[in-house]
Motif scaffolding. Sequence first.
Motif, PDB file in Angstrom:
ATOM      1  N   SER A  46       0.635  -1.336  -0.002  1.00 42.73           N
ATOM      2  CA  SER A  46      -0.097   0.182   0.006  1.00 42.73           C
ATOM      3  C   SER A  46       0.836   1.178  -0.154  1.00 42.73           C
ATOM      4  CB  SER A  46      -0.920  -0.060   1.055  1.00 42.73           C
ATOM      5  OG  SER A  46      -0.041   0.086   2.210  1.00 42.73           O
ATOM      6  N   SER A  47       2.271   0.974   0.312  1.00 39.05           N
ATOM      7  CA  SER A  47       2.953   2.243   0.494  1.00 39.05           C
ATOM      8  C   SER A  47       3.335   2.882  -1.084  1.00 39.05           C
ATOM      9  CB  SER A  47       3.923   2.168   1.397  1.00 39.05           C
ATOM     10  OG  SER A  47       4.856   0.920   0.895  1.00 39.05           O
ATOM     11  N   VAL A  48       3.442   1.863  -1.846  1.00 39.36           N
ATOM     12  CA  VAL A  48       3.779   2.067  -3.390  1.00 39.36           C
ATOM     13  C   VAL A  48       2.454   2.645  -4.124  1.00 39.36           C
ATOM     14  CG1 VAL A  48       4.865   1.129  -5.164  1.00 39.36           C
ATOM     15  CG2 VAL A  48       5.736   0.480  -2.854  1.00 39.36           C
ATOM     16  N   ASP A  49       2.335   3.841  -4.520  1.00 44.16           N
ATOM     17  CA  ASP A  49       1.372   4.263  -5.471  1.00 44.16           C
ATOM     18  C   ASP A  49       1.324   3.416  -6.642  1.00 44.16           C
ATOM     19  OD1 ASP A  49       0.573   6.267  -7.641  1.00 44.16           O
ATOM     20  OD2 ASP A  49      -0.723   6.700  -5.945  1.00 44.16           O
ATOM     21  N   PRO A  50       0.143   3.250  -7.267  1.00 41.32           N
ATOM     22  CA  PRO A  50      -0.109   2.529  -8.524  1.00 41.32           C
ATOM     23  C   PRO A  50       0.704   3.223  -9.767  1.00 41.32           C
ATOM     24  CG  PRO A  50      -2.154   2.769  -7.706  1.00 41.32           C
ATOM     25  CD  PRO A  50      -1.373   3.667  -6.761  1.00 41.32           C
ATOM     26  N   THR A  51       0.998   4.569  -9.644  1.00 39.06           N
ATOM     27  CA  THR A  51       1.595   5.054 -10.624  1.00 39.06           C
ATOM     28  C   THR A  51       3.038   4.898 -10.539  1.00 39.06           C
ATOM     29  OG1 THR A  51       0.107   7.054 -10.844  1.00 39.06           O
ATOM     30  CG2 THR A  51       2.158   7.470 -11.889  1.00 39.06           C
ATOM     31  N   VAL A  52       3.431   4.776  -9.365  1.00 34.14           N
ATOM     32  CA  VAL A  52       4.914   4.512  -9.220  1.00 34.14           C
ATOM     33  C   VAL A  52       5.289   3.047  -9.516  1.00 34.14           C
ATOM     34  CG1 VAL A  52       6.771   4.004  -7.247  1.00 34.14           C
ATOM     35  CG2 VAL A  52       5.431   6.124  -7.245  1.00 34.14           C
ATOM     36  N   ALA A  53       4.172   2.204  -9.104  1.00 30.29           N
ATOM     37  CA  ALA A  53       4.375   0.668  -9.275  1.00 30.29           C
ATOM     38  C   ALA A  53       4.413   0.107 -10.614  1.00 30.29           C
ATOM     39  CB  ALA A  53       3.197  -0.065  -8.732  1.00 30.29           C
ATOM     40  N   ALA A  54       3.747   1.026 -11.633  1.00 31.34           N
ATOM     41  CA  ALA A  54       3.870   0.872 -13.042  1.00 31.34           C
ATOM     42  C   ALA A  54       5.183   1.018 -13.747  1.00 31.34           C
ATOM     43  CB  ALA A  54       2.884   1.414 -13.674  1.00 31.34           C
ATOM     44  N   ALA A  55       5.879   1.668 -13.113  1.00 29.90           N
ATOM     45  CA  ALA A  55       7.321   2.326 -13.440  1.00 29.90           C
ATOM     46  C   ALA A  55       8.437   1.280 -13.126  1.00 29.90           C
ATOM     47  CB  ALA A  55       7.616   3.681 -12.975  1.00 29.90           C
ATOM     48  N   LEU A  56       7.931   0.224 -12.158  1.00 35.03           N
ATOM     49  CA  LEU A  56       9.103  -0.670 -11.723  1.00 35.03           C
ATOM     50  C   LEU A  56       9.253  -1.905 -12.550  1.00 35.03           C
ATOM     51  CD1 LEU A  56       8.128  -0.433  -7.766  1.00 35.03           C
ATOM     52  CD2 LEU A  56       9.852   0.564  -9.148  1.00 35.03           C
ATOM     53  N   PRO A  57       8.455  -2.527 -13.065  1.00 31.63           N
ATOM     54  CA  PRO A  57       8.749  -3.773 -13.565  1.00 31.63           C
ATOM     55  C   PRO A  57       9.849  -4.108 -14.646  1.00 31.63           C
ATOM     56  CG  PRO A  57       6.337  -3.621 -13.289  1.00 31.63           C
ATOM     57  CD  PRO A  57       7.023  -2.262 -13.031  1.00 31.63           C
ATOM     58  N   VAL A  58       9.740  -3.106 -15.553  1.00 30.13           N
ATOM     59  CA  VAL A  58      10.936  -3.417 -16.532  1.00 30.13           C
ATOM     60  C   VAL A  58      12.089  -2.729 -16.423  1.00 30.13           C
ATOM     61  CG1 VAL A  58      11.349  -3.005 -19.227  1.00 30.13           C
ATOM     62  CG2 VAL A  58       8.986  -4.112 -18.580  1.00 30.13           C
ATOM     63  N   THR A  59      11.714  -1.356 -16.050  1.00 28.42           N
ATOM     64  CA  THR A  59      12.913  -0.558 -16.118  1.00 28.42           C
ATOM     65  C   THR A  59      13.839  -0.723 -14.838  1.00 28.42           C
ATOM     66  OG1 THR A  59      11.664   1.248 -15.318  1.00 28.42           O
ATOM     67  CG2 THR A  59      11.992   1.426 -17.655  1.00 28.42           C
ATOM     68  N   TYR A  60      13.060  -0.861 -13.644  1.00 29.86           N
ATOM     69  CA  TYR A  60      14.224  -1.027 -12.728  1.00 29.86           C
ATOM     70  C   TYR A  60      14.366  -2.522 -12.185  1.00 29.86           C
ATOM     71  CZ  TYR A  60      13.546   3.654 -10.858  1.00 29.86           C
ATOM     72  OH  TYR A  60      13.743   5.069 -10.569  1.00 29.86           O
ATOM     73  N   GLN A  61      13.532  -3.468 -12.512  1.00 27.55           N
ATOM     74  CA  GLN A  61      14.163  -4.903 -12.843  1.00 27.55           C
ATOM     75  C   GLN A  61      15.413  -5.040 -13.647  1.00 27.55           C
ATOM     76  OE1 GLN A  61      13.333  -7.617 -11.164  1.00 27.55           O
ATOM     77  NE2 GLN A  61      11.686  -7.280  -9.813  1.00 27.55           N
ATOM     78  N   THR A  62      15.174  -4.525 -14.873  1.00 27.78           N
ATOM     79  CA  THR A  62      16.368  -4.490 -15.894  1.00 27.78           C
ATOM     80  C   THR A  62      17.502  -3.825 -15.216  1.00 27.78           C
ATOM     81  OG1 THR A  62      14.976  -4.487 -17.721  1.00 27.78           O
ATOM     82  CG2 THR A  62      17.163  -3.601 -18.141  1.00 27.78           C
ATOM     83  N   ALA A  63      17.392  -2.566 -14.773  1.00 30.18           N
ATOM     84  CA  ALA A  63      18.720  -2.036 -14.022  1.00 30.18           C
ATOM     85  C   ALA A  63      19.304  -2.751 -12.895  1.00 30.18           C
ATOM     86  CB  ALA A  63      18.226  -0.714 -13.481  1.00 30.18           C
ATOM     87  N   TRP A  64      18.148  -3.323 -11.979  1.00 30.83           N
ATOM     88  CA  TRP A  64      18.735  -4.266 -10.959  1.00 30.83           C
ATOM     89  C   TRP A  64      19.534  -5.374 -11.343  1.00 30.83           C
ATOM     90  CZ3 TRP A  64      18.266  -3.885  -5.513  1.00 30.83           C
ATOM     91  CH2 TRP A  64      18.647  -5.197  -5.102  1.00 30.83           C
ATOM     92  N   PHE A  65      19.042  -6.324 -12.405  1.00 30.48           N
ATOM     93  CA  PHE A  65      19.883  -7.358 -12.682  1.00 30.48           C
ATOM     94  C   PHE A  65      21.083  -6.939 -13.436  1.00 30.48           C
ATOM     95  CE2 PHE A  65      15.869  -9.770 -11.485  1.00 30.48           C
ATOM     96  CZ  PHE A  65      16.412 -10.669 -11.007  1.00 30.48           C
ATOM     97  N   ALA A  66      20.926  -5.844 -14.155  1.00 32.50           N
ATOM     98  CA  ALA A  66      22.281  -5.354 -15.107  1.00 32.50           C
ATOM     99  C   ALA A  66      23.292  -5.235 -13.789  1.00 32.50           C
ATOM    100  CB  ALA A  66      21.893  -4.160 -15.758  1.00 32.50           C
ATOM    101  N   LEU A  67      22.735  -4.566 -12.848  1.00 35.47           N
ATOM    102  CA  LEU A  67      24.042  -4.195 -11.895  1.00 35.47           C
ATOM    103  C   LEU A  67      24.287  -5.657 -11.163  1.00 35.47           C
ATOM    104  CD1 LEU A  67      22.770  -0.931 -10.454  1.00 35.47           C
ATOM    105  CD2 LEU A  67      24.200  -1.308 -12.178  1.00 35.47           C
ATOM    106  N   GLU A  68      23.266  -6.484 -10.752  1.00 32.91           N
ATOM    107  CA  GLU A  68      23.665  -7.912 -10.600  1.00 32.91           C
ATOM    108  C   GLU A  68      24.631  -8.818 -11.273  1.00 32.91           C
ATOM    109  OE1 GLU A  68      22.095  -9.828  -7.286  1.00 32.91           O
ATOM    110  OE2 GLU A  68      22.715  -7.567  -6.832  1.00 32.91           O
ATOM    111  N   ARG A  69      24.194  -8.627 -12.576  1.00 27.56           N
ATOM    112  CA  ARG A  69      25.005  -9.517 -13.480  1.00 27.56           C
ATOM    113  C   ARG A  69      26.426  -8.963 -13.555  1.00 27.56           C
ATOM    114  NH1 ARG A  69      22.163 -11.996 -17.510  1.00 27.56           N
ATOM    115  NH2 ARG A  69      24.073 -12.563 -18.596  1.00 27.56           N
ATOM    116  N   ALA A  70      26.595  -7.546 -13.430  1.00 32.34           N
ATOM    117  CA  ALA A  70      27.740  -6.955 -13.507  1.00 32.34           C
ATOM    118  C   ALA A  70      28.708  -7.051 -12.227  1.00 32.34           C
ATOM    119  CB  ALA A  70      27.982  -5.661 -14.237  1.00 32.34           C
ATOM    120  N   GLY A  71      28.093  -7.207 -11.116  1.00 32.74           N
ATOM    121  CA  GLY A  71      28.751  -7.252  -9.846  1.00 32.74           C
ATOM    122  C   GLY A  71      29.162  -6.129  -9.388  1.00 32.74           C
ATOM    123  N   VAL A  72      28.272  -5.151  -9.511  1.00 30.11           N
ATOM    124  CA  VAL A  72      28.753  -3.770  -8.926  1.00 30.11           C
ATOM    125  C   VAL A  72      28.522  -3.636  -7.521  1.00 30.11           C
ATOM    126  CG1 VAL A  72      27.745  -1.572  -9.055  1.00 30.11           C
ATOM    127  CG2 VAL A  72      27.674  -2.754 -11.032  1.00 30.11           C
TER     128      VAL A  72
END
Length: 335
Positions: free
Chosen positions: A114-140
């Motif tokens: 409930s703390s995450v607004d629907p407008t914010v939530a719709a910005a998370l799946p592709v862009t932030y997950q892509t960024a997260w796994f890019a940094l994970e795969r690169a071992g940043v």
Amino acid sequence: MIRRLVAYDTGEPGRVLSVAERPDDPAPGPGEVQLAVRTVGLNYLDVSLCRGEYPVRPEPPMTPGVEAAGRVVAAGAGAEHLLDQEVIACPALPRGALGDTVTVDATVVVPRPSSVDPTVAAALPVTYQTAWFALERAGVTAGQTVLVHAGAGGVGIAVTQLAVARGARVVATAGGPAKTEVCRAQGASVAIDYTGEDFVAAVREATDGQGVDVVVDPVGGDLLARSLDCLAFEGRLVSVGAAGGPPPPVDPARLIAANADLIGLSWGSQYPWRRPEAVAAAYRALFDLCDSGAVRPPVSRVVSLAQTPVALDDLAARRTTGKIIVRLDDEEERG
């Protein structure tokens, strides 16, 4: 009957997309849920889908939209526990999210706090997950330097925020003074206007000639090959997209000479189904970062379903910064 944005041909979004009244999806089958869609995040991926250029190429008629927030209004066998929950989901094509409802596999559904607004939530799946796994795969890790291209775009801003949250230093490239200012505002220590200077020379200068530990490249094209010249010893280049066109072949001898790694990452077509536990863990971390203020999805524009084709044309022409969100749950939008 429900509204759905449909592409009846392949081409530019503004030409091939239109709002249509279509029969609602059938009742969800075993392991599926149906969402009443609240918000949808737009991505360059949606442009590629309309053009018929994405690796997954559903035949028209097709509805784009691969990241959504909404409420579960129907559930098939085995997914009843999700009924009436507010969730985030990544629909499987060709049944994209840009419509009043969408039916999805329950394995790609995550409850929305409930703390995450629907407008914010719709910005998370592709862009932030892509960024997260890019940094994970690169071992940043803390103290390393990350170069991100298209730093004023959705993935670029997500990479910047998440890298800074890890304690890394970010160098970003973008086109024009307004966009480089966006990069700095999001946490980039150095922002390079590639329209006015050679970004390779600028990166070398910003790193005292050492180069960067990691490059995250959502642009592709000739930029990818030139980015290899920005890498430090044992550097890693993560290719996450090709908005600028397919890159030329990379000579393995260049990687060998630099002791460098070239990593390919396609989050949306693989990770939600192949690594659901890792995706769920990433969401939990992203929600915590949202609550702390470290992650601030840069929603620059909220549009209606009817305005979406023009918004996608603007995204394709690089006339946008940050994230565009389609809102479907407003009374005014429903007409």
